[in-house]
Scaffold this motif. Structure first.
Motif, mmCIF file in Angstrom:
data_model
loop_
_atom_site.group_PDB
_atom_site.id
_atom_site.type_symbol
_atom_site.label_atom_id
_atom_site.label_comp_id
_atom_site.label_asym_id
_atom_site.label_seq_id
_atom_site.Cartn_x
_atom_site.Cartn_y
_atom_site.Cartn_z
ATOM 1 N N ASP A 190 -7.611 0.699 -0.061
ATOM 2 C CA ASP A 190 -7.644 -0.747 -0.225
ATOM 3 C C ASP A 190 -8.512 -1.389 0.863
ATOM 4 O OD1 ASP A 190 -6.081 -2.954 -1.846
ATOM 5 O OD2 ASP A 190 -6.258 -3.658 0.226
ATOM 6 N N PRO A 191 -9.296 -2.402 0.517
ATOM 7 C CA PRO A 191 -10.148 -3.074 1.504
ATOM 8 C C PRO A 191 -9.383 -3.639 2.690
ATOM 9 C CG PRO A 191 -10.774 -3.715 -0.720
ATOM 10 C CD PRO A 191 -9.528 -2.907 -0.847
ATOM 11 N N VAL A 192 -8.124 -4.006 2.490
ATOM 12 C CA VAL A 192 -7.336 -4.531 3.612
ATOM 13 C C VAL A 192 -7.229 -3.491 4.725
ATOM 14 C CG1 VAL A 192 -5.021 -5.270 4.301
ATOM 15 C CG2 VAL A 192 -6.028 -6.155 2.199
ATOM 16 N N ALA A 193 -7.038 -2.238 4.358
ATOM 17 C CA ALA A 193 -6.947 -1.174 5.361
ATOM 18 C C ALA A 193 -8.291 -0.973 6.059
ATOM 19 C CB ALA A 193 -6.487 0.119 4.699
ATOM 20 N N LEU A 194 -9.370 -0.993 5.300
ATOM 21 C CA LEU A 194 -10.696 -0.834 5.900
ATOM 22 C C LEU A 194 -11.019 -1.992 6.837
ATOM 23 C CD1 LEU A 194 -12.671 0.424 2.769
ATOM 24 C CD2 LEU A 194 -11.776 1.791 4.656
ATOM 25 N N ASP A 195 -10.688 -3.197 6.428
ATOM 26 C CA ASP A 195 -10.937 -4.362 7.287
ATOM 27 C C ASP A 195 -10.157 -4.253 8.590
ATOM 28 O OD1 ASP A 195 -12.577 -5.368 5.339
ATOM 29 O OD2 ASP A 195 -11.105 -6.798 4.542
ATOM 30 N N LYS A 196 -8.933 -3.732 8.502
ATOM 31 C CA LYS A 196 -8.121 -3.581 9.713
ATOM 32 C C LYS A 196 -8.750 -2.567 10.661
ATOM 33 C CE LYS A 196 -4.953 -4.140 12.638
ATOM 34 N NZ LYS A 196 -4.918 -5.396 13.409
ATOM 35 N N ILE A 197 -9.228 -1.466 10.124
ATOM 36 C CA ILE A 197 -9.882 -0.450 10.962
ATOM 37 C C ILE A 197 -11.113 -1.040 11.641
ATOM 38 C CG2 ILE A 197 -11.123 1.746 10.927
ATOM 39 C CD1 ILE A 197 -9.270 2.598 8.606
ATOM 40 N N LEU A 198 -11.918 -1.775 10.889
ATOM 41 C CA LEU A 198 -13.157 -2.340 11.434
ATOM 42 C C LEU A 198 -12.866 -3.358 12.537
ATOM 43 C CD1 LEU A 198 -16.238 -2.419 11.215
ATOM 44 C CD2 LEU A 198 -15.990 -4.221 9.489
ATOM 45 N N SER A 199 -11.945 -4.258 12.297
ATOM 46 C CA SER A 199 -11.642 -5.274 13.310
ATOM 47 C C SER A 199 -11.051 -4.636 14.562
ATOM 48 C CB SER A 199 -10.686 -6.326 12.735
ATOM 49 O OG SER A 199 -9.427 -5.752 12.410
ATOM 50 N N TRP A 200 -10.216 -3.618 14.384
ATOM 51 C CA TRP A 200 -9.627 -2.937 15.543
ATOM 52 C C TRP A 200 -10.703 -2.237 16.366
ATOM 53 C CZ3 TRP A 200 -9.418 2.204 17.024
ATOM 54 C CH2 TRP A 200 -8.536 2.509 18.066
ATOM 55 N N MET A 201 -11.661 -1.588 15.705
ATOM 56 C CA MET A 201 -12.729 -0.901 16.433
ATOM 57 C C MET A 201 -13.561 -1.896 17.239
ATOM 58 S SD MET A 201 -13.923 2.015 13.649
ATOM 59 C CE MET A 201 -14.851 3.031 14.813
ATOM 60 N N LYS A 202 -13.772 -3.069 16.703
ATOM 61 C CA LYS A 202 -14.529 -4.088 17.438
ATOM 62 C C LYS A 202 -13.701 -4.627 18.610
ATOM 63 C CE LYS A 202 -17.438 -5.515 13.560
ATOM 64 N NZ LYS A 202 -17.809 -6.598 12.603
ATOM 65 N N GLN A 203 -12.425 -4.855 18.376
ATOM 66 C CA GLN A 203 -11.561 -5.361 19.451
ATOM 67 C C GLN A 203 -11.469 -4.384 20.614
ATOM 68 O OE1 GLN A 203 -7.845 -6.108 17.502
ATOM 69 N NE2 GLN A 203 -8.670 -7.782 16.248
ATOM 70 N N ASN A 204 -11.621 -3.100 20.354
ATOM 71 C CA ASN A 204 -11.499 -2.090 21.392
ATOM 72 C C ASN A 204 -12.857 -1.555 21.853
ATOM 73 O OD1 ASN A 204 -8.436 -1.222 21.834
ATOM 74 N ND2 ASN A 204 -8.707 -1.810 19.682
ATOM 75 N N ASN A 205 -13.919 -2.304 21.535
ATOM 76 C CA ASN A 205 -15.272 -2.011 22.033
ATOM 77 C C ASN A 205 -15.809 -0.652 21.580
ATOM 78 O OD1 ASN A 205 -15.353 -4.480 23.526
ATOM 79 N ND2 ASN A 205 -14.082 -3.503 25.103
ATOM 80 N N ILE A 206 -15.272 -0.154 20.472
ATOM 81 C CA ILE A 206 -15.841 1.053 19.875
ATOM 82 C C ILE A 206 -17.075 0.676 19.071
ATOM 83 C CG2 ILE A 206 -15.358 2.989 18.315
ATOM 84 C CD1 ILE A 206 -12.320 2.412 19.036
ATOM 85 N N LEU A 207 -17.039 -0.509 18.491
ATOM 86 C CA LEU A 207 -18.194 -1.105 17.811
ATOM 87 C C LEU A 207 -18.499 -2.447 18.465
ATOM 88 C CD1 LEU A 207 -17.431 -0.415 14.044
ATOM 89 C CD2 LEU A 207 -19.341 0.511 15.360
ATOM 90 N N PRO A 208 -19.775 -2.829 18.492
ATOM 91 C CA PRO A 208 -20.119 -4.132 19.082
ATOM 92 C C PRO A 208 -19.626 -5.286 18.221
ATOM 93 C CG PRO A 208 -22.054 -3.068 18.119
ATOM 94 C CD PRO A 208 -20.940 -2.064 18.053
ATOM 95 N N LEU B 121 0.831 -1.202 0.000
ATOM 96 C CA LEU B 121 0.000 0.000 0.000
ATOM 97 C C LEU B 121 0.867 1.254 0.000
ATOM 98 C CD1 LEU B 121 -2.930 -0.866 2.435
ATOM 99 C CD2 LEU B 121 -2.524 -1.588 0.063
ATOM 100 N N ASN B 122 0.316 2.349 -0.544
ATOM 101 C CA ASN B 122 1.048 3.610 -0.643
ATOM 102 C C ASN B 122 0.577 4.597 0.422
ATOM 103 O OD1 ASN B 122 -1.416 4.589 -1.570
ATOM 104 N ND2 ASN B 122 -0.777 4.731 -3.703
ATOM 105 N N HIS B 123 0.890 5.863 0.240
ATOM 106 C CA HIS B 123 0.553 6.896 1.221
ATOM 107 C C HIS B 123 -0.955 7.075 1.377
ATOM 108 C CE1 HIS B 123 1.396 10.364 3.728
ATOM 109 N NE2 HIS B 123 0.642 11.136 2.965
ATOM 110 N N LEU B 124 -1.702 6.783 0.317
ATOM 111 C CA LEU B 124 -3.164 6.884 0.380
ATOM 112 C C LEU B 124 -3.815 5.566 0.756
ATOM 113 C CD1 LEU B 124 -3.977 9.073 -2.779
ATOM 114 C CD2 LEU B 124 -3.167 9.764 -0.508
ATOM 115 N N LEU B 125 -2.990 4.570 1.076
ATOM 116 C CA LEU B 125 -3.455 3.213 1.390
ATOM 117 C C LEU B 125 -4.148 2.577 0.192
ATOM 118 C CD1 LEU B 125 -4.672 3.660 5.082
ATOM 119 C CD2 LEU B 125 -2.407 3.006 4.226
ATOM 120 N N GLN B 126 -3.612 2.858 -0.990
ATOM 121 C CA GLN B 126 -4.005 2.162 -2.214
ATOM 122 C C GLN B 126 -2.993 1.054 -2.494
ATOM 123 O OE1 GLN B 126 -3.394 5.877 -4.427
ATOM 124 N NE2 GLN B 126 -5.451 5.632 -5.260
ATOM 125 N N ARG B 127 -3.443 -0.019 -3.105
ATOM 126 C CA ARG B 127 -2.501 -1.054 -3.539
ATOM 127 C C ARG B 127 -1.766 -0.509 -4.757
ATOM 128 N NH1 ARG B 127 -1.916 -5.780 -1.498
ATOM 129 N NH2 ARG B 127 -3.862 -5.481 -0.351
#
Length: 681
Positions: free
Chosen positions: A663-681, A640-646
């Motif tokens: 890139d979806p990989v970056a979005l998936d990482k954000i989503l899983s992290w938010m769930k792990q830290n109880n920001i999202l259920p 990924l580059n500076h814009l998180l594009q492949r």
């Protein structure tokens, strides 16, 4: 975004001496190995005598080539013919060079070479095949190959120093105090160089004889037009509004952080043409008409129309989100205070933006919130970068996943007012803090789950807010800097130059000179007579190496070349003296990481050339070892580059050519992290 250029406004900069595209470095100074050529016994086809045109396209420049074949004579009947003629690159020089070893066999296989003359350097070779009125082949130089297609034409449009065969020319000046820089937009929308449906727009700096930067045009907010200029480091862009009389573009030219007012008017050489037939006016009108048709078609789902349809992770979601506008008043503490009636008064301005809600959200909900802080440069609320709108896409994606988001125009940009030019990262952090406070008071949100997302420079501003506001719930940082700005800039220059093929020795020269200029910019006032003297000394002490790298016009003497380089460094020095750059160079963003303890996710792209991932990550890791309270996850995502594009290279000039915005990989990482830290259920 963060700076990606040694010099902000001056195109023929020292950095360009090092990293300019090889095939356009010196007029027609191209060099190639001998090309194989074989003849056959087939009788020759029709003669190639006449005029042929082509576009030589590199990542940085588009340059016209005009080939004139004057003689097509047989060597042996039925086997081979010799070609005689000349070739010119009129965007660089009006000098034509004779063809050498020009031959054609079968009436199809075509080869010619061009060798240096007394006023040019280098040589190059073309090898191709003829198909009627088209010659398709490749240009070779120093082992590098570029595809090239010539088309036969009945006539060559008028050239001239200012016309350059264009169908529309708009010109204007920027005053850099030490010198005025002339800019030019050229538009081609008719044969032989382009068509009405596929116009070609180019950006030039005529007084530097640096021409042919390709331009993409898009509609911006508030009836403005964005001219994104590929090939100029620092995401150069001209954003302007065409007046009602259709005779003047009024706006700002921006490269990296620094905006400068620029007005473009039609060149005198074009004024005999009716305005309504002007190629640029027609191009803008067609763009506006297409946008109106698109808005009409997508009126039931306007959000989808604003996303790139081919983006891999665009939100395909009618009724997934809704949006509201917001505006907050701010006090501009960076302005000088005025005394009146024994009271200290300070000018005020407003920050305007968009709140994106999940479609089903109600005032009774308790939803998490993200406030987004953009990277450097005058950014709109979508953080528009060329054809991409990362913050718009993030906002829609967050809504799809049950998160409210706020994004806003930087002060002095779009619908926000205020003084952008004299603001620093600390001022932008103050703006973000007020938006964060505003978000915490919204109905339907959970005030204990209001966090910040910062990209690039926003990755400095967000920790600044968290360090001063203990209630920031979380941080999501995309390409956050950990090194001081001076190290960010030098490592960035070195990495980009390396990827563009610059030798280690030449990169050392560039970085050494850059460090000297940074030191002078921090030590000396910009109007100090000593600064000019010190810059002359910095260039003179390195001149033996610099003079072999600097571009020069034919016949230029050593003193003239040295003066040009000194002038360029003086202009760069002025850019390094802006309030934003002064703060950026001296500030160490890692210190803030000792002062907050909220959950933090930091993501870098492995191929980021603007904020180098491993160096910045290591600095932050070493800092948080002294802050046992912080819970931080720091990841580098492959490819990924500076814009998180492949990406393939990570270079800024690649951004627009990539179809995905994030890139979806970056979005998936954000989503899983938010769930792990109880920001999202």
């Amino acid at each position: 975004m963060l700076p990606s250029s040694l010099l902000r406004f001056h195109f023929a900069s020292i950095l360009q001496f090092f990293v300019c595209a090889t095939v356009v470095a010196s007029g027609l100074g191209l060099n190639a190995s001998r090309l194989a050529f074989s003849a056959s016994q087939t009788p020759p086809d029709d003669s190639l005598v006449g005029a042929w045109v082509a576009w030589l396209e590199t990542p940085s420049q588009h340059l016209r080539l005009i080939l004139k074949i004057e003689k097509d004579s047989p060597v042996e009947e039925g086997t081979q013919r010799n070609l005689e003629g000349s070739i010119a690159s009129p965007d660089q020089t009006q000098t034509s060079l004779p063809l050498s070893e020009g031959r054609v066999a079968d009436g199809k296989a075509v080869e010619f070479r061009v060798v240096p003359s007394a006023t040019t350097t280098g040589n190059y070779a073309f090898l191709g095949q003829r198909d009627g009125d088209i010659l398709r082949g490749s240009l070779e130089q120093n082992g590098a190959t570029l595809p090239l297609t010539f088309r036969r034409v009945d006539r060559i449009p008028e050239e001239g120093d200012n016309r350059l065969g264009a169908d529309s020319i708009w010109v204007g000046d920027i005053d850099l105090v030490v010198q005025k820089l002339s800019f030019r937009l050229r538009v081609y929308n008719r044969p032989p160089y382009a068509t009405e449906d596929s116009p070609r727009v180019l950006f030039d700096s005529p007084n530097e004889n640096v021409n042919g930067f390709p331009v993409s045009i898009a509609l911006a907010d508030d009836s403005q037009i964005d001219f994104s200029i590929a090939g100029i480091p620092g995401n150069a862009k001209y954003t302007a509004r065409l007046n009602e009389a259709l005779e003047l573009f009024q706006g700002q030219f921006v490269q990296n952080q620094y905006p400068l007012g620029l007005e473009l008017a039609r060149s005198e050489s074009m004024r005999e043409l009716p305005l309504e037939n002007d190629a640029l006016v027609r191009t803008v009108a067609r763009l506006q008409a297409a946008e109106q048709r698109k808005s009409s078609i997508d009126s039931k789902s306007p959000s989808d129309a604003m996303l790139r349809p081919e983006s891999k992770n665009a939100v395909d979601s009618k009724n997934v989100f809704r949006e509201d506008s917001f505006s907050i008043e701010r006090i501009d503490y960076s302005k000088p205070k005025e005394k009146k009636d024994d009271r200290w008064l300070q000018p005020t301005f407003k920050i305007s933006g968009t709140i994106t809600w999940p479609a089903a959200a109600t005032p009774e909900d308790k939803l998490p919130v993200v406030v987004m802080i953009s990277g450097s440069g005058p950014q709109d609320r979508d953080e528009t970068i060329g054809v991409h709108k990362p913050f718009q896409q993030l906002a829609h994606w967050f809504a799809k996943n049950g998160v409210v988001s706020l994004r806003y125009d930087d002060r002095g940009v779009g619908q926000s007012t205020g003084d952008f030019l004299n603001a620093t990262t600390a001022n932008f952090a103050d703006d973000a803090m007020d938006v964060w406070q505003y978000a915490r008071a919204l109905d339907g949100i959970d005030p204990l789950r209001v966090g910040l997302l910062g990209h690039s420079e926003g990755g400095i501003a967000a920790p600044l807010v968290a360090a001063s506001q203990g209630d920031v719930a979380f941080l999501i940082l995309l390409a956050p800097p950990g090194l001081p700005g001076s190290e960010i800039l030098t490592t960035q220059i070195d990495r980009i130059s390396e990827l563009q093929g610059v030798s280690v020795e030449d990169r050392i020269i560039a970085i050494d000179l850059q460090k000297d200029l940074q030191r002078l910019a921090l030590e000396l006032p910009s109007d100090s007579p000593a600064s000019a003297m010190e810059i002359r000394k910095a260039v003179a002490s390195r001149w033996d190496k610099l003079k072999t790298l600097s571009q020069s016009a034919p016949g230029q003497d050593d003193a003239t070349r040295k003066k040009q380089v000194v002038d360029q460094m003086n202009r760069q020095f002025q850019g390094l003296r802006t309030p934003w750059m002064q703060y950026f160079l001296a500030y160490d963003p890692s210190t803030n990481w000792l002062l907050f303890d909220c959950p933090t996710l930091a993501i870098w792209g492995e191929r980021d050339t603007q904020v180098l991932p491993y160096a910045n990550r290591e600095r932050l890791l070493s800092t948080i070892e002294r802050n046992p309270q912080i819970k931080a996850e720091m990841v580098v995502l492959p490819e990924l580059n500076h814009l998180l594009q492949r990406s393939k290279t990570g270079l800024p000039d690649e951004y627009d050519s990539l179809t995905e915005t994030i890139d979806p990989v970056a979005l998936d990482k954000i989503l899983s992290w938010m769930k792990q830290n109880n920001i999202l259920p």
